[in-house]
Scaffold this active site. Structure first.
Site, PDB file in Angstrom:
ATOM      1  N   LYS A 177       0.876  -1.179   0.000  1.00 49.81           N
ATOM      2  CA  LYS A 177       0.000   0.000   0.000  1.00 49.81           C
ATOM      3  C   LYS A 177       0.914   1.230   0.000  1.00 49.81           C
ATOM      4  O   LYS A 177       1.565   1.527   1.000  1.00 49.81           O
ATOM      5  CB  LYS A 177      -0.901  -0.026   1.236  1.00 49.81           C
ATOM      6  CG  LYS A 177      -1.948   1.077   1.255  1.00 49.81           C
ATOM      7  CD  LYS A 177      -1.464   2.240   2.051  1.00 49.81           C
ATOM      8  CE  LYS A 177      -2.362   3.420   2.199  1.00 49.81           C
ATOM      9  NZ  LYS A 177      -2.088   4.528   1.295  1.00 49.81           N
ATOM     10  N   GLY A 195       6.984   5.637   8.033  1.00 52.79           N
ATOM     11  CA  GLY A 195       6.063   6.765   8.096  1.00 52.79           C
ATOM     12  C   GLY A 195       6.108   7.411   9.466  1.00 52.79           C
ATOM     13  O   GLY A 195       7.139   7.365  10.142  1.00 52.79           O
ATOM     14  N   SER A 196       4.975   7.967   9.866  1.00 46.10           N
ATOM     15  CA  SER A 196       4.976   8.752  11.103  1.00 46.10           C
ATOM     16  C   SER A 196       5.014   7.862  12.342  1.00 46.10           C
ATOM     17  O   SER A 196       4.563   6.713  12.324  1.00 46.10           O
ATOM     18  CB  SER A 196       3.723   9.630  11.158  1.00 46.10           C
ATOM     19  OG  SER A 196       2.597   8.839  11.451  1.00 46.10           O
ATOM     20  N   VAL A 236       1.400   6.773  13.611  1.00 44.90           N
ATOM     21  CA  VAL A 236       0.800   5.610  12.937  1.00 44.90           C
ATOM     22  C   VAL A 236       1.592   4.349  13.280  1.00 44.90           C
ATOM     23  O   VAL A 236       1.015   3.302  13.590  1.00 44.90           O
ATOM     24  CB  VAL A 236       0.756   5.840  11.401  1.00 44.90           C
ATOM     25  CG1 VAL A 236       0.278   4.594  10.680  1.00 44.90           C
ATOM     26  CG2 VAL A 236      -0.136   7.020  11.067  1.00 44.90           C
ATOM     27  N   GLY A 237       2.913   4.458  13.241  1.00 43.22           N
ATOM     28  CA  GLY A 237       3.764   3.294  13.510  1.00 43.22           C
ATOM     29  C   GLY A 237       3.530   2.716  14.896  1.00 43.22           C
ATOM     30  O   GLY A 237       3.430   1.486  15.057  1.00 43.22           O
ATOM     31  N   GLU A 249       9.997   2.073  10.584  1.00 49.53           N
ATOM     32  CA  GLU A 249      10.959   3.166  10.421  1.00 49.53           C
ATOM     33  C   GLU A 249      10.165   4.453  10.534  1.00 49.53           C
ATOM     34  O   GLU A 249       9.301   4.727   9.702  1.00 49.53           O
ATOM     35  CB  GLU A 249      11.674   3.089   9.069  1.00 49.53           C
ATOM     36  CG  GLU A 249      12.564   1.877   8.901  1.00 49.53           C
ATOM     37  CD  GLU A 249      13.697   1.810   9.908  1.00 49.53           C
ATOM     38  OE1 GLU A 249      14.001   2.834  10.561  1.00 49.53           O
ATOM     39  OE2 GLU A 249      14.265   0.716  10.061  1.00 49.53           O
ATOM     40  N   CYS A 267      13.675  11.394   6.879  1.00 47.95           N
ATOM     41  CA  CYS A 267      13.699  11.077   8.312  1.00 47.95           C
ATOM     42  C   CYS A 267      15.133  11.109   8.825  1.00 47.95           C
ATOM     43  O   CYS A 267      15.369  11.152  10.019  1.00 47.95           O
ATOM     44  CB  CYS A 267      13.000   9.763   8.600  1.00 47.95           C
ATOM     45  SG  CYS A 267      13.652   8.392   7.686  1.00 47.95           S
ATOM     46  N   GLN A 306       1.434  19.739   4.831  1.00 48.03           N
ATOM     47  CA  GLN A 306       2.815  19.740   5.316  1.00 48.03           C
ATOM     48  C   GLN A 306       3.353  21.167   5.358  1.00 48.03           C
ATOM     49  O   GLN A 306       4.034  21.561   6.303  1.00 48.03           O
ATOM     50  CB  GLN A 306       3.684  18.861   4.413  1.00 48.03           C
ATOM     51  CG  GLN A 306       5.131  18.721   4.873  1.00 48.03           C
ATOM     52  CD  GLN A 306       5.280  17.978   6.199  1.00 48.03           C
ATOM     53  OE1 GLN A 306       4.731  16.901   6.368  1.00 48.03           O
ATOM     54  NE2 GLN A 306       6.006  18.567   7.154  1.00 48.03           N
ATOM     55  N   GLU A 356       9.730  16.393  15.408  1.00 49.49           N
ATOM     56  CA  GLU A 356      10.174  16.305  14.012  1.00 49.49           C
ATOM     57  C   GLU A 356       9.333  17.248  13.160  1.00 49.49           C
ATOM     58  O   GLU A 356       8.107  17.208  13.204  1.00 49.49           O
ATOM     59  CB  GLU A 356      10.033  14.873  13.492  1.00 49.49           C
ATOM     60  CG  GLU A 356      10.574  14.735  12.085  1.00 49.49           C
ATOM     61  CD  GLU A 356      10.469  13.326  11.521  1.00 49.49           C
ATOM     62  OE1 GLU A 356       9.410  12.707  11.673  1.00 49.49           O
ATOM     63  OE2 GLU A 356      11.459  12.860  10.925  1.00 49.49           O
TER      64      GLU A 356
HETATM   65  C1  UN1 Z   1      18.550   8.608   3.047  1.00 52.25           C
HETATM   66  O1  UN1 Z   1      18.749   9.496   3.854  1.00 52.25           O
HETATM   67  O2  UN1 Z   1      19.317   8.394   2.100  1.00 52.25           O
HETATM   68  O3  UN1 Z   1      12.200   8.249   5.102  1.00 52.25           O
HETATM   69  C2  UN1 Z   1      17.387   7.686   3.107  1.00 52.25           C
HETATM   70  C3  UN1 Z   1      13.405   8.486   5.127  1.00 52.25           C
HETATM   71  C4  UN1 Z   1      14.329   7.315   5.256  1.00 52.25           C
HETATM   72  C5  UN1 Z   1      15.215   7.168   4.098  1.00 52.25           C
HETATM   73  C6  UN1 Z   1      16.384   8.073   4.143  1.00 52.25           C
HETATM   74  N1  UN1 Z   1      13.572   6.119   5.478  1.00 52.25           N
HETATM   75  O4  UN1 Z   1      13.804   9.619   5.025  1.00 52.25           O
END
Ligand code: UN1
Length: 478
Positions: free
Chosen positions: A172, A225-226, A229-230, A247, A281, A328, A379
């Site tokens: 998804k 994602g956020s 949610v995670g 992540e 991220c 955003q 963040e």
């Molecule tokens: C990077 O910095 O090269 O959502 C990858 C993100 C990470 C991926 C970063 N999962 O920003």
């Protein structure tokens, strides 16, 4: 207008309910329309994946290698065209977008090789005439929920290992970047992926994502994602005893020591904080600068930031593309307003009106901040960074680690001692010395600790941990 569908059981599935995919650099431009499914689409996809799973798990590594290599090669050969789609859909600059397609291509090729390298271990038993074999088996059906900020690389780094290790997939993608997910689905489909092995379902996270996470026949969920949610997914998957890999956010520190090479430090911070519009991220959002270099560093970074050209991602001179959408951008602007109350000074950060209607924002530097301020705790996910002045190395380490996140952490220094100590003490999954906190290789583990990540690492051969289940077999031959 081009209409696109979900891919279920090897068929393009039209659910009606077409939603537009809009260019954030020009909201008058619709890239395509995508048919959104609901929970019944997830049921159909999971059923197809479950049916296809035994046969796919039993394929030879050669078959899985060849499929992934073909997709990797096709991504590489068409990187310029796909990069253009990515830049129009997500808003990162064309070179960044083409680079990301190249990364997706490498990921597929890497995992094509990994399919051939799945091995096991053989142990003698502590009892006579018994051998013990440790092997890895696919999980079965895995659910992949991918974000908009790396719309082709992240689907690649979840789907490629899932398939390499013999799993069937229901993916998804983020609502904001459906076209990049379509590229991956199309290439898998056209290169002979059997029906049901890879399924793509478009739809709202609250409907399709929710159904996927709760589906009893989905054995594992990988989500980027956020944190909000995670964390909820972790609760659901915990109850259902489902494997989960999360992540989530970051508030990544970059320490700049007095002994840093100035150009290296300015370059790393400029890239880490503002490139890709700060929508990573792994972005450097807390620049922790030692007092001796502080004023000269801030002046240089500020000059370099102000000189960055914000504009249309397809324009060669553009260095910073638009923010992904109105929501955003509003959130970013609210943080700039907050910074005006919290920081001693704010440079940039205003909304820009350019020749096309888009979500453009000038990058911003928040000066004279302390680590307890909200702008340094939460963040932001935009082109903004704070400067936090510190007296010495000890204070820098303490502040760098004083966060609920722990994805990436950096230091700019020419001292071997500082670099070594920082590597040892930084509470993060990834550590950068004289490099931006963002921008990672495709063949090594990716992930964080504390509130940033949960579950096994992504990427590299470490990906096997999540996408397989270990079996220990005892064989008596006496
Ligand atoms: C990077 O910095 O090269 O959502 C990858 C993100 C990470 C991926 C970063 N999962 O920003």
């Amino acid at each position: 207008m081009t209409k696109h569908m979900s891919l279920i059981d090897g068929q393009w599935a039209d659910f009606g309910n077409f939603q537009p995919d809009i260019n954030p650099a020009n909201t008058e431009e619709v890239i395509g329309e995508f048919s959104y499914g609901d929970a019944s689409a997830v049921d159909a996809a999971v059923e197809a994946a479950t049916r296809a799973a035994p046969e796919w798990a039993a394929t030879t590594p050669q078959v899985r290698h060849d499929l992934l290599a073909a997709v990797g090669n096709a991504l590489g050969a068409n990187a310029a065209d796909y990069g253009r789609i990515l830049a129009r859909e997500e808003g990162k600059t064309l070179p960044e977008a083409i680079g990301e397609v190249g990364r997706a291509s490498q990921v597929f090729k890497f995992f094509a090789g990994e399919a051939l390298r799945i091995g096991g271990q053989l142990h003698p038993s502590v009892r006579p005439d018994i051998d013990i074999e440790v092997t890895r088996e696919p999980v079965g059906v895995v659910g992949l929920i991918t974000p908009w900020n790396f719309p082709i690389a992240i689907p690649a780094w979840k789907a490629a290992p899932a398939l390499a290790y013999g799993n069937c997939v229901v993916m998804k993608p983020a609502d904001l970047t459906p076209a990049c997910a379509q590229i991956i689905a199309k290439l898998l489909h056209e290169n002979g992926c059997p029906p049901g092995v890879f399924n793509l379902v478009y739809g709202r996270g609250s409907v399709v994502g929710e159904a996927l996470v709760n589906h009893p026949d989905v054995g594992a969920i990988s989500f980027t994602g956020s944190a909000e949610v995670g964390n909820r997914m972790a609760e659901i998957c915990g109850k259902l005893r489902k494997k989960i890999q999360l992540e989530m956010g970051g508030k990544n520190p970059m320490v700049v020591m007095d002994d840093a090479d100035m150009d290296v430090a300015v370059g790393a911070c400029l890239n880490g904080a503002f490139f890709s519009t700060g929508q990573r991220c792994t972005a450097s959002s807390r620049l922790i600068v030692q007092a001796g270099i502080h004023d000269a560093f801030v002046e240089k970074l500020r000059d370099a930031m102000v000189a960055l050209k914000v504009g249309d991602p397809l324009d060669e001179t553009t260095q910073i593309g638009p923010v992904i959408d109105e929501t955003q951008l509003k959130s970013n602007l609210d943080y700039v307003d907050l910074a005006k109350q919290e920081a001693s000074d704010v440079v940039g950060g205003e909304r820009l009106e350019l020749s096309t209607p888009g979500f453009f924002q000038a990058p911003a530097l928040f000066l004279g901040t302390t680590n307890d301020m909200r702008i340094n705790r939460e963040e932001i996910f935009g082109p903004t960074a704070s400067i936090i002045k510190v007296g010495d190395f000890e204070e820098a380490v303490a502040i760098a680690n004083d966060t609920e996140f722990g994805l990436s952490s950096g230091i700019c220094t020419t001292s071997l001692k500082h670099a070594r100590e920082y590597r040892r003490r930084a509470q993060a999954g990834m550590l950068m010395v004289n490099l931006p906190t963002a921008g990672v290789d495709y063949h090594v583990p990716f992930g964080g600790r504390k509130g940033s990540s949960f579950g096994p690492r992504e990427q590299g051969s470490f990906a096997a941990e999540f996408y397989t289940i270990v079996k220990t077999s005892y064989v008596f031959s006496g």
